[in-house]
Motif scaffolding. Structure first.
Motif, short mmCIF file in Angstrom:
data_model
loop_
_atom_site.label_atom_id
_atom_site.label_comp_id
_atom_site.label_asym_id
_atom_site.label_seq_id
_atom_site.Cartn_x
_atom_site.Cartn_y
_atom_site.Cartn_z
N THR A 1 0.84 -1.20 0.00
CA THR A 1 0.00 0.00 0.00
C THR A 1 0.88 1.25 0.00
O THR A 1 2.07 1.18 0.34
N PRO A 2 0.30 2.39 -0.36
CA PRO A 2 1.06 3.64 -0.26
C PRO A 2 1.58 3.86 1.17
O PRO A 2 2.70 4.33 1.35
N ASP A 3 0.79 3.51 2.19
CA ASP A 3 1.24 3.67 3.57
C ASP A 3 2.50 2.86 3.84
O ASP A 3 3.42 3.33 4.52
N TYR A 4 2.52 1.64 3.33
CA TYR A 4 3.69 0.79 3.57
C TYR A 4 4.92 1.40 2.89
O TYR A 4 6.01 1.42 3.46
N GLN B 1 5.44 4.55 2.32
CA GLN B 1 5.85 5.73 3.09
C GLN B 1 6.61 5.33 4.34
O GLN B 1 7.56 6.01 4.75
N LYS B 2 6.20 4.23 4.94
CA LYS B 2 6.89 3.73 6.14
C LYS B 2 8.35 3.40 5.80
O LYS B 2 9.26 3.73 6.56
N ARG C 1 10.26 6.69 5.03
CA ARG C 1 10.58 7.44 6.25
C ARG C 1 11.73 6.79 7.00
O ARG C 1 12.64 7.46 7.47
#
Lengths: 119, 119
Positions: B104-107, B109-110, B113
């Motif tokens: 996912t996009p969240d993964y 970004q994690k 970061r």
């Protein structure tokens, strides 16, 4: 990579899942499928997509390397669209499934010249 | 792709040959190997390299996605060099070989970061 780990979403695809992605013409006819992608080791950029016609268009089991810039990803179709006539593809650089193909700079330039794309 | 057709030279490598490419630290120690590359379907750019530790460093069978920008290709070694300490890798996002991993996009970004890289 495990099957679970290779689940792809949004815009990413695992390199080992690229094989078999369909290639269409703008009218939506299936021209063939991606057999492999040639990646620049340093930059990680796809430079060529190797298309397999696999008997599509009556062209037999041929591999046609296309400059990546020629392909447009179509999310609705879940595949790539190329705006190339059959006659253009028939005359394009290609090799037989069991032939030698050395990815020399000369060969790359031959492809780039044919499709009029920068390398 | 036939074996002959996948002969790679100069700077290109077939996507289906990437698996198994070694990853080293700057001292030349083997940290692990590339298991797969996550490619952006549209641009053809490698975004993440999924590293398999496969027991290296005593870290077990873990997959660590690394931003592509973290890897430097070393032609002499025939593999990639990452300048990361074991402690950094130990704390990095990873998943087990048989675990679910949704890209996912969240993964993404994690990961970005953690390694302080732009996506």
């Amino acid at each position: 990579m495990s099957e679970a780990a290779s689940i792809t979403s949004y815009s990413l695809i695992a390199a080992d899942k690229v094989k078999g992605t369909n290639v269409y013409n703008p009218a939506g006819d299936t021209l063939g499928a991606i057999d492999d992608i040639m990646i620049d080791k340093a930059s990680g950029r796809a430079i060529y997509a190797v298309m397999s016609f696999g008997g599509f268009l009556g062209m037999g089991e041929k591999y046609h390397p296309l400059p990546w810039a020629v392909l447009a990803y179509d999310a609705d179709k879940g595949g790539y669209v190329v705006n190339l006539d059959k006659t253009v593809l028939e005359g394009a650089p290609n090799y037989d499934r069991d032939a030698q193909n050395a990815w020399t700079p000369d060969y790359g330039q031959k492809i780039d010249r044919y499709y009029d794309t920068p390398s």
